[in-house]
Design a protein around this motif. Structure first.
Motif: not given
Ligand code: ACO
Length: 430
Positions: A283-300
């Motif tokens: 259930d937490r996957i969408p949150e991490f996918v959104a972070r990976a797509k966010d240009k301002n977030d260094p998360f990959r």
């Protein structure tokens, strides 16, 4: 077949450069006379369009998702062969006959022990040292122990150094593990196969019998095959560059290990597993996918994307199969991290961001789950990668050293620093 020359206009003057064709894959423009002809260098940070050498060892078609060792598809080698056969193939160019294989296996097996004095190196490290730090130090230290195999101009010494490294790497990796967990070192057992001996050195203890599970040994062996070579990646290029100066072969491999350690390279499987643990549940996957797509977030999304593969990494498919085999053999029916991985893969493969950027799972996406199930802590993941990649580094190093046109590697630069200026005495500086 490409046109056999390319033209470049510099300051109104046309210059011709040869185009060289490989047996498969993109042709290259030979710009080695560019500086002499034009006074200019090429500029290609990260070597995205630069072939640094000619090689006959490994071929990758990143768009198709193909990986060949000496022309053989990785899937066939992983399904039908074993790691030492792949080692022979990478080193010598052909699959061995039965007699050649027996001879090679016995020569590798003969070298599995390390110099007893090497044991003392380990106790110099802090117990909580990362095993990759221990690997960099101890593999570099081999150069101080095997003086009879370090003259790189002698083919016999090159061969002995190569066999020593392939043979000793599992022993050193297992010792790094044992030191890390505070258990006594377990000596190699030459009656076991390469992968089985490694598992035995890692997981046996003096106080009870340890029987190697053949299914797990086969999985370990296949993981080694998948990691054995990958053409001119960062660590291999490091080994080639270090070796181009004529440096000690053991020191060159230590340089490769240092490069492999980074999270954008070999450290990604550790990072991928940490990420799956951090996500924790589907259930937490969408949150991490959104972070990976966010240009301002260094998360990959670790374990996704590859410099060369713009398609599914063929090794990832085999690794996914191996993961299921290992979990099945160990009777692990529900692994929450595997659930997260499979769901994350499904979501990302259907997400416009990942589809557009051609970001597919790479080998590291599933390898962490498998290695953890085999009993390795995350800190050992990159060590196992280094163990397997050693043969690729050696094959590439050997190819380079044996090339009569080989010269020291010396990249150029685009200098953007201060222009010539005079030294200012300290009391006049502001
Ligand atoms: N998650 C989210 N976005 C990503 C990811 C990812 N894993 N990988 C690349 N992207 C995006 C980048 O943000 C970039 O977007 P932009 O064009 O909008 O700026 C675009 O995709 C291209 O990425 P680059 O970093 O330019 O691609 P490069 O070829 O240099 O990097 C790399 C490849 C380092 C593997 C990268 O995909 C990555 O960091 N992946 C995660 C780490 C990983 O799994 N590494 C293992 C590699 S395999 C191995 O060593 C065995």
């Amino acid at each position: 077949m490409a046109d056999n020359n390319a033209k470049l206009n510099v300051g109104g003057n046309a210059h011709d450069f040869d185009v060289l064709d490989g047996s498969i894959g993109p042709s290259v423009v030979n710009i080695s006379s560019l500086y002499k002809d034009t006074g200019m260098f090429t500029y290609d940070p990260g070597f995205t369009s630069t072939a640094s050498c000619e090689s006959k060892i490994t071929y990758i078609d990143g768009d198709e998702g193909t990986l060949l060792y000496r022309g053989y598809p990785i899937e066939q080698l992983a399904d039908h062969g074993d790691f030492l056969e792949s080692c022979y193939l990478l080193l010598y160019g052909e699959l061995p006959t039965k007699a050649q294989k027996d001879d090679f296996v016995s020569r590798v097996t003969y070298h599995t022990m390390i110099h007893e004095q090497m044991n003392r190196f380990f106790s110099g490290f802090r117990r909580d040292a990362h095993p990759m730090a221990v690997m960099v130090g101890t593999v570099g230290a081999l150069s101080a122990f095997y003086h009879d195999s370090t003259d790189i101009t002698d083919p016999h010494q090159r061969m002995v150094a190569s066999l020593r490294m392939i043979a000793k790497m599992p022993t050193i990796a297992a010792m790094a593990y044992k030191y890390h967990v505070g258990q006594p070192f377990v000596y190699p057992r030459n009656d076991l196969g390469y992968a089985a001996n490694f598992l035995h050195m890692c997981f046996a203890v003096p106080c009870e019998e340890y029987k190697v599970n053949p299914v797990l040994a086969r999985a370990m062996d296949r993981i080694f095959i998948l990691h054995a070579d990958h053409e001119q990646n960062a660590s291999t290029s490091t080994v080639r560059l270090a070796g181009s100066s004529g440096a000690n072969p053991f020191a060159c491999i230590a340089a490769g290990i240092a490069c492999l350690w980074g999270p954008a390279h070999g450290g990604a499987n550790e990072a991928a597993l940490n990420m799956l643990s951090e996500i924790g549940s589907v259930d937490r996957i969408p949150e991490f996918v959104a972070r990976a797509k966010d240009k301002n977030d260094p998360f990959r999304l670790m374990g996704f994307g590859h410099r060369v593969y713009k398609n599914y990494d063929p090794r990832a498919r085999i690794m996914q199969k191996t993961t299921h085999e290992v979990l099945g053999e160990l009777g692990i029916k529900d692994d929450p991290l595997l659930d997260v991985a499979m769901e994350l893969e499904k979501i990302a493969l259907n997400d416009e961001y990942f589809v557009d950027k051609k970001l597919y799972p790479n080998i590291d996406f599933y390898s962490g789950i498998t290695l953890r199930a085999l009993g390795f802590p995350t800190t050992m993941f990159t060590v196992l990668f280094a163990l397997a990649r050693t043969v690729g580094w050696i094959a590439q190093w050997k190819e380079m050293v044996e090339d009569p046109s080989q010269r020291i590697g010396r990249p150029r630069q685009l200098y953007t620093g201060a222009k010539l200026r005079d030294y200012t005495p300290i009391d006049q500086r502001r």
